[in-house]
Enzyme design. Structure first.
Site, mmCIF file in Angstrom:
data_model
loop_
_atom_site.group_PDB
_atom_site.id
_atom_site.type_symbol
_atom_site.label_atom_id
_atom_site.label_comp_id
_atom_site.label_asym_id
_atom_site.label_seq_id
_atom_site.Cartn_x
_atom_site.Cartn_y
_atom_site.Cartn_z
ATOM 1 N N HIS A 262 0.833 -1.207 0.000
ATOM 2 C CA HIS A 262 0.000 0.000 0.000
ATOM 3 C C HIS A 262 0.870 1.260 0.000
ATOM 4 C CE1 HIS A 262 -3.716 2.276 1.187
ATOM 5 N NE2 HIS A 262 -2.828 3.077 1.752
ATOM 6 N N GLU A 263 1.807 1.326 0.936
ATOM 7 C CA GLU A 263 2.646 2.534 1.038
ATOM 8 C C GLU A 263 3.550 2.671 -0.181
ATOM 9 O OE1 GLU A 263 1.714 4.563 3.175
ATOM 10 O OE2 GLU A 263 0.550 3.193 4.450
ATOM 11 N N HIS A 266 1.782 4.653 -2.767
ATOM 12 C CA HIS A 266 1.906 6.094 -2.464
ATOM 13 C C HIS A 266 3.290 6.606 -2.865
ATOM 14 C CE1 HIS A 266 -1.807 6.944 -0.358
ATOM 15 N NE2 HIS A 266 -1.609 6.029 0.580
ATOM 16 N N GLU A 292 -4.647 8.020 -2.771
ATOM 17 C CA GLU A 292 -5.146 6.738 -2.272
ATOM 18 C C GLU A 292 -5.391 5.768 -3.432
ATOM 19 O OE1 GLU A 292 -5.621 4.895 1.375
ATOM 20 O OE2 GLU A 292 -5.003 6.959 0.985
#
Lengths: 498, 498
Positions: A262-263, A266, A292
């Site tokens: 997830h990160e 980003h 997001e």
């Protein structure tokens, strides 16, 4: 001359922001505890200096001068002026004394919220919540009503140009699909076995796997690093430094692996913004929802995809053989994609997650645009959970008190999480036209073309294009929940053999 | 009121210093390389803001006001005013334009020095060195001649109140002892076998051992951390955050272990300064020499002591059994205390190290107080190496070009290294009165009483007491090289059976 002065001025503000970024990262990744109290004072001093710069007469003068010669400016400068003006007005239109009073209230409200959550006492928090809402309404009057309604002004802070009209429509469409799916899944006899998820997975092995995943996804270690923190986060400190953290739970490896993926989504956004935007306010994501969309694209559309694990499952088994050695790939896939209505947003699965967001959105909308009163929140909250998810919190700690956002005055933020999922499905649909072999790429572990597509369509622009412009240019249409609905329908029908 | 304004003002300056400290640490311990160039600009912006604060009319006014009411101030404030005044004058007396010109020259000189060292070309560096010296002489005129001679002004920057008169005397006494010892050792047939030092010692095991050493020495991990960097250093970021770094060389474990012990000595000084000095300029070492006395006390008087290894040798063997398993303790002790005249200061052993310093000191003294010309440095340098160490560099890269200090304008700094050794031996002599069982404590691994003694006599005062005052109060006398001379005489006579 004015342009040069302006860009130098902005650069200096960014330098302060960058120093605060390093300090923030350090405080959350291992700063020794006895040094932390004084470090907070340093943050206070630098933030105050930055605020002075952000609201100075000098900056106001530069903005006015540049706005007068707007048509002569190049596009980047014009967008930069627009962004700085937005922040300037946001900071400047509130009288300094009032803002100070609000900041004190906000800090107090967060402390009270923490206590109220611990003791399950909404009544204790209510007066603070009411004041926070009153202040936000006052601020909206200062800032001006945007796009026709009070709440739209708040939405615009996080998702430029977003409106309740758009959200009501896309969330409405999505809710119908999701609620129907959740009901069918609840009735399905095909429940996954998830016991293997919680077996021990040594931390060092999780870290090694996380690093391998990052390399495979295309994370640039010369422009970032992986550390550990209590809550995983990504921070873009400067254009060449987008760091991520993850959290290792030896009895639930999902927080580290899916957190890292997830990160990474980003971070790859920040790492691949056009270098010409470095040092301006535009070298960042264009909105919280678009940001997001990058993390959720990787977490869900890549990281929970069966082909991704077809390639990586052996690797996972090697890192934790006792845990996965005798678990067939398909059982593993069903376990990491398990659906179960639950009360806590941050623990929700991919399918039910948007329902948690919709509930918060509807409440916020009605608080600002309608006549919903703060005192009625627990009842409204619980009723909506019952209606959408079929479960009802038996106390407010597991209900309306679970998130810190409202105590911090962050109204308008929640929709970004669901918007991220909607955008992500739209990127995926557009990507399929250019990369019809998406699944094959995952199966071969060749993820670079995916990152390159996202860089070409999304990353490179940073905040140069606003969300709707970015979406239109990349997909040829506006916000459309159909792609997310179709993706969920197809995926979960197959997984649960509905 | 003025006192409050003044301490708030100083605190704000310290906040900037602290932010710069975190950034400095980060840049040297793992900041991703693509982010470093822009990070340097951040350092530039914050340093410029700090310099503005350090030289402002407002600060000048506060100092003047407080100096007028000097007798009414408490002791801490009085010392703080004195220290801030010293820095203020140092920064302010040089016209801003001239200082700017100097900073540019200095940056250029460091680059040219690096090239000149690489190509062994002193002539290339000479014009820059000459200009740096001219500027320093000019600055001394601005600052004022201190304690009777030009060079004393430079000494005072690093070691308050130090003079050539004192240094000539102590260094002269010490040189006699050391040169005689070195000659006897050269003639001794008892040469240690050092081959075991260079066998492989895995990095992870070195790190584990370093952490165990830090715990044993009394390092507070709640107020610091251990990281890795190209050159080991300690940085006191704030009163509760004194970080150290070390360097792991798998084929020479000494850099990590003795580096860690050395930096731990520095860090424990910072960690144990009285909390009431936190946030002032006084919460740091009182001079570079006194700081060095703490690191060298631990590195040499503890870390190279036979009793220390009597306790720790088994531990060392456990971490690298193939390397040390069949080496008797005494052989190991002789190897880590090997004496051999060499050309490079930073590679020198404990006994010959002060000779390297004396050579630099005499050259600096004669450059500023006498008629030594920069162009004559290579010849003077080489002649002194021949005279004191019995060896002569065959090129300037291994001679006068080896250190960066002069390119950076750091004249007056070198003596601190040798002063550190002299002070350390004086602490040891005084400590022996209170802790006659020093060797027993090492043999039992009970190092806390040693740290506590140093805290009581040295650490707690930070920069509240100046070096000579600190020394007088703790030992009852002034600077005295006798204790170091005796210590070296005794230690090396025994080790080499002279």
């Amino acid at each position: 001359m004015t342009v040069q002065q302006f860009t130098d001025y902005v650069k200096k503000m960014q330098h302060y922001q960058e120093a605060l970024g390093v300090i923030y990262w350090d405080m959350r990744t291992g700063a020794p505890k006895k040094g932390v109290a004084q470090r907070s004072e340093v943050v206070g001093t630098l933030s105050a200096s930055l605020f002075d710069m952000q609201t100075s007469e000098q900056l106001g003068g530069l903005l006015t001068a540049l706005e007068a010669q707007n048509t002569e400016l190049d596009y980047v400068t014009r967008r930069l002026v627009e962004e700085v003006r937005k922040n300037y007005d946001q900071n400047k239109k509130i009288p300094a004394e009032e803002y100070k009073e609000y900041v004190i209230l906000q800090a107090k409200a967060e402390t009270v919220w923490e206590e109220a959550k611990a003791t399950n006492d909404f009544a204790q928090f209510l007066p603070y919540l009411e004041q926070i809402i009153e202040w936000q309404k006052k601020f909206i009057q200062y800032w001006g009503v945007k796009n026709g309604s009070t709440y739209n002004t708040l939405l615009d802070l996080y998702e430029p140009d977003m409106t309740t009209e758009v959200l009501d429509q896309v969330f409405g469409e999505l809710r119908e699909t999701i609620v129907a799916l959740v009901q069918k899944i609840a009735a399905s006899p095909n429940k996954p076995d998830t016991t293997m998820l919680f077996k021990q997975f040594p931390k060092e092995a999780q870290r090694a796997l996380s690093l391998e995943m990052l390399t495979q996804l295309g994370y640039d270690f010369d422009a970032g690093r992986l550390d550990e923190s209590v809550h995983p986060f990504m921070i873009g400190i400067n254009h060449g430094d987008a760091r991520i953290t993850t959290k290792y739970d030896e009895h639930d490896f999902r927080s580290a692996i899916f957190g890292t993926i997830h990160e990474c989504g980003h971070a790859m956004y920040e790492q691949n913004i056009d270098a010409k935007l470095a040092g301006t306010l535009l070298a960042t994501g264009t909105s919280t929802g678009i940001h997001e969309s990058q993390s959720l694209f990787y977490e869900n559309l890549v990281g929970r995809n069966e082909k991704f694990w077809a390639h990586n499952y052996e690797r996972l088994q090697k890192h934790s053989p006792a845990q996965f050695g005798d678990v067939p790939l398909n059982d593993f896939l069903r376990a990491i994609n398990m659906v179960e209505p639950s009360l806590i947003r941050i623990e929700a699965d991919e399918l039910t997650y948007p329902l948690h967001i919709m509930i918060r959105y509807e409440i916020e909308r009605d608080l600002f645009n309608g006549d919903l009163q703060a005192k009625d929140l627990p009842e409204v909250w619980n009723a909506k959970y019952e209606e959408y998810l079929g479960i009802r919190p038996d106390n407010d700690a597991k209900g309306v008190l679970q998130d810190v956002h409202w105590a911090g005055g962050m109204f308008g933020y929640f929709p970004s999480y669901a918007l991220g999922m909607i955008y992500a499905a739209q990127w995926k649909h557009a990507m399929d036209q250019d990369l019809p072999n998406f699944d094959d790429l995952l199966a071969k572990g060749e993820l670079l073309p995916i990152r390159e597509w996202l860089t070409e369509k999304v990353h490179q622009y940073g905040a140069l294009k606003k969300p709707f412009e970015l979406l239109q240019d990349a997909t040829g249409e506006g916000l459309n929940a159909k792609y997310l609905a179709n993706y969920l329908q197809e995926k979960y029908t197959k997984l649960y053999q509905l």
